[in-house]
Write a protein that holds these residues in place. Sequence first.
Motif, PDB file in Angstrom:
ATOM      1  N   SER A   5       0.824  -1.200   0.000  1.00  0.00           N
ATOM      2  CA  SER A   5       0.000   0.000   0.000  1.00  0.00           C
ATOM      3  C   SER A   5       0.864   1.259   0.000  1.00  0.00           C
ATOM      4  O   SER A   5       1.878   1.313   0.694  1.00  0.00           O
ATOM      5  N   PRO A   6       0.453   2.294  -0.734  1.00  0.00           N
ATOM      6  CA  PRO A   6       1.180   3.564  -0.659  1.00  0.00           C
ATOM      7  C   PRO A   6       1.159   4.140   0.750  1.00  0.00           C
ATOM      8  O   PRO A   6       2.045   4.919   1.120  1.00  0.00           O
ATOM      9  N   ARG A   7       0.165   3.754   1.540  1.00  0.00           N
ATOM     10  CA  ARG A   7       0.141   4.220   2.927  1.00  0.00           C
ATOM     11  C   ARG A   7       1.313   3.647   3.698  1.00  0.00           C
ATOM     12  O   ARG A   7       1.651   4.128   4.776  1.00  0.00           O
ATOM     13  N   MET A   8       1.896   2.558   3.178  1.00  0.00           N
ATOM     14  CA  MET A   8       3.026   1.910   3.838  1.00  0.00           C
ATOM     15  C   MET A   8       4.344   2.517   3.349  1.00  0.00           C
ATOM     16  O   MET A   8       5.168   2.939   4.138  1.00  0.00           O
ATOM     17  N   HIS A   9       4.560   2.539   2.020  1.00  0.00           N
ATOM     18  CA  HIS A   9       5.909   2.810   1.524  1.00  0.00           C
ATOM     19  C   HIS A   9       5.998   3.924   0.495  1.00  0.00           C
ATOM     20  O   HIS A   9       6.992   4.020  -0.199  1.00  0.00           O
ATOM     21  N   GLU A  10       4.980   4.763   0.376  1.00  0.00           N
ATOM     22  CA  GLU A  10       5.075   5.847  -0.614  1.00  0.00           C
ATOM     23  C   GLU A  10       6.278   6.743  -0.329  1.00  0.00           C
ATOM     24  O   GLU A  10       7.039   7.076  -1.233  1.00  0.00           O
ATOM     25  N   THR A  11       6.448   7.090   0.958  1.00  0.00           N
ATOM     26  CA  THR A  11       7.577   7.974   1.305  1.00  0.00           C
ATOM     27  C   THR A  11       8.909   7.311   0.983  1.00  0.00           C
ATOM     28  O   THR A  11       9.823   7.973   0.490  1.00  0.00           O
ATOM     29  N   THR A  12       9.004   6.007   1.271  1.00  0.00           N
ATOM     30  CA  THR A  12      10.248   5.280   0.988  1.00  0.00           C
ATOM     31  C   THR A  12      10.625   5.422  -0.490  1.00  0.00           C
ATOM     32  O   THR A  12      11.759   5.769  -0.827  1.00  0.00           O
ATOM     33  N   ASN A  29      12.103  14.304  -9.645  1.00  0.00           N
ATOM     34  CA  ASN A  29      11.245  14.938  -8.653  1.00  0.00           C
ATOM     35  C   ASN A  29      10.503  13.833  -7.900  1.00  0.00           C
ATOM     36  O   ASN A  29      10.038  12.864  -8.497  1.00  0.00           O
ATOM     37  N   ARG A  30      10.388  14.014  -6.579  1.00  0.00           N
ATOM     38  CA  ARG A  30       9.836  12.913  -5.776  1.00  0.00           C
ATOM     39  C   ARG A  30       8.370  12.635  -6.074  1.00  0.00           C
ATOM     40  O   ARG A  30       7.844  11.589  -5.707  1.00  0.00           O
ATOM     41  N   TYR A  31       7.704  13.570  -6.736  1.00  0.00           N
ATOM     42  CA  TYR A  31       6.294  13.350  -7.045  1.00  0.00           C
ATOM     43  C   TYR A  31       6.087  12.659  -8.390  1.00  0.00           C
ATOM     44  O   TYR A  31       4.961  12.483  -8.829  1.00  0.00           O
ATOM     45  N   MET A  32       7.210  12.247  -9.033  1.00  0.00           N
ATOM     46  CA  MET A  32       7.079  11.489 -10.280  1.00  0.00           C
ATOM     47  C   MET A  32       7.064   9.997  -9.964  1.00  0.00           C
ATOM     48  O   MET A  32       7.723   9.191 -10.619  1.00  0.00           O
ATOM     49  N   LEU A  33       6.327   9.669  -8.927  1.00  0.00           N
ATOM     50  CA  LEU A  33       6.204   8.271  -8.503  1.00  0.00           C
ATOM     51  C   LEU A  33       4.734   7.941  -8.278  1.00  0.00           C
ATOM     52  O   LEU A  33       3.992   8.746  -7.737  1.00  0.00           O
TER      53      LEU A  33
END
Lengths: 652, 158
Positions: free
Chosen positions: A69-76, A87-91
């Motif tokens: 889930s992105p709630r788990m590892h989006e930041t990673t 850019n970190r938002y290109m994920l």
Amino acid sequence: MKIGVFVCHCGSNIEATVDTASVAGTARAFPDVAYATDVMYSCSEPGQDGIIQAVREKGLDGVVVASCSPRMHETTFRRAVERAGLNRYMLEMANIREHVSWIGKDREANTNKAAELVRLAVEKLRRNRALFPKSFDITRRVLVIGGGVAGIQAALDCADGGLDVVLVEKTSSIGGKMAKLDKTFPTVDCSSCILGPKMVDVAQHERIALHAYAEVEEIGGYVGNFEVKIRKKATFVDWSLCTGCGLCMEKCPSRKSHDAFNEGVGLTTAINIPFPQAIPKKALIDARFCRQFLKGKCGVCAKVCPSGAIRYEMEDEVITEKVGAIVTATGFDLFDHTKYGEYGGGRYPDVITSLQYERLLSASGPTGGHVKRPSDGREPRTVVFVQCVGSRDTSVDRPYCSGFCCMYTAKQAILTKDHIPESQSYVFYMDIRAPGKLYDEFTRRAMEEYGARYVRGRVAMIYPKGDRLLVRGADTLMGEQVEIEADLVVLAVGAEAAAGSPALAEKLRISYDKYGFFMESHPKLRPVETNTAGVYLAGACQGPKDIPSSVGQGSAAASKVLGLFSRQKLESDPQISQVNQRRCVGCGKCALTCPFGAVKMIDVRGEPKAEVIETVCQGCGICAVTCPQGAVQLEHFTDNQILAEVNALCQS
Amino acid sequence: MPILAGKELRIVGFLCNWCSYGGADTAGVGRFSQPTDLRIIRVPCSGRIDPLFIVKTLLYGADGVLVSGCHPRDCHYGQGNFYARRRLEALKRFLPIIGVEPGRFEYTWVSASEGQRWQQVVQGFTEQVHALGPSPASAVFGACREIPDEKGGPRVAV
């Protein structure tokens, strides 16, 4: 655009029910996908390095990770993408674990579904653009809600760390449940001796502003800049004058007031200081029992008070505090045992709760520390303890274990023997749960050294026999019925969420479970954070906890607050609303609907236009739907992006 | 990519990030098995969901649309689900007027702790959509796709 797709095996978590290689193969045919592969553990160091390497070698400008889930590892993965120079938002992430592999075993259907979710992520990513966070100023103060041991610890740690703390406590003294305990397990320390000094520290700390007998009424704002309305309930005593001398308590004629601190064992006066170590040590009038309020005449306390502090006309006062973070430490309440008709449902005076028994054991309690039966004041010879009253019982909707009852019952059995050497204790239990340092040894001591007889089984019925109580139950180890004539029965009542927890959660905008306990951000890795930035949890408000765990969480929450405030400014999430001013007709509907006041109307060459205050916008997107012109778009959740996802599902 | 013919129907979910998406995660972590039909689109808040998204999803050929947000009064953004509730309730009454069977659209509230409830919601809604069968809209649009354009090539659906 060149997109790289990384389909994670997550060991066997995903691979067991999803053919990840085939998902990667399918993904290669999606538009703009330049590279697709499956990886063993994408979050591991080699996994992240693989992503970074692929970005550099293949010249990718966007990354899709299909894993948990992105709630788990989006930041990673955002950090990994950033390290790769993007850019970190290109994920974007496709959640093929929680939403696919873990909820079904049909490999064909799962593989197909996983590929579709990757397709959604690709379509969304194709419409992403680079975003850059803004920084904003913060109020470096913290609000701690609840003055039990967890809240006290959090407040002291924050204050020692150099932060200003506002501590709000519902009752007239801090201390919480721990202040009511006589001794603590497994050391049999005196509870008030270890808690008392901490309470004094709170009172004397120059950085802690304590609001006792107050409740949080309203919370506005967001991380870094909360605005909190606190209702200071009327105490009818001017606390700036009250010295805590206690003369009013001696003279008060209403001597039949409910004694909340002593759990209703014994009575107190209408004006009272709840216990000798109370912090703040100030008197308070209980208007439900005071003659001045009930009959309109008395005024004894006003006459005797040497400092003239009594104010019968006092009213509630609402104050506003600005803080940057909030620690919630509202603790728990006890299960209402009257729901169990078979234990008397509250009809028998000698069937009491464990916390009432604690007050009987306490030297500052209503009996001065002498164990006496509430009915006739006689010293009990046979005491029966019943465990799991409101714990592990689905019939009363309390399927969870309260965790600490096994331990405090063992402690109370030991103390009973100490107080009355010729007494005999019996403990009816389901299982002994003593997982903690020196805990199991402690329960063994209760049995072996202090001779408490443990009977494994439930109590079926308690009923009076003469002036005693007959406790009938089963001994499931012996396979026989047991009947014990008891002088006193102590029910080990379980913990439940504090009354009013859901209402507070709604004010804080945090989640709570069906029992009213607050939800942490992650049960293992983020135990004191919530999903609302700047709001932290400590102690039993998150779930039943004993004192060491509560103190540990208090300190943990404080360390999170100190970490948050270690930066001079905070970064705002740039996934926020943007107004296309050429489309905006200046109707102002967005400004009206915004829950944060983040949209302001500006004047552009004589025309009213909406503008989003970037550091205030929290990115909910209500305004985007409200706008009749489609002029407001939420970054990374634009109409086009959501419809592209719909299209990918329905049109291809 | 087609759904698995004969096995699945096309069901699209719009879930808020803070409660229901978390609830679906909790269901996954708890291994609460669910039918595979549903595809979830994550949005920050149920208040972000434009009723037109749902209409378009249904007209584009989805057999069912499920929306889920935080319980009323428990919105991460304070008020988003109140807006959502008004909009979605109006939409729900409007859909039969344009010929969409009422059972093809539902909205519900599931919190991040309610994994088991999420399983029940998904099971119930999937069964409900399967009872209705494939949406006639998909046949209409499917047929449109078969019509060649002026140049004789396959027509691309809107």
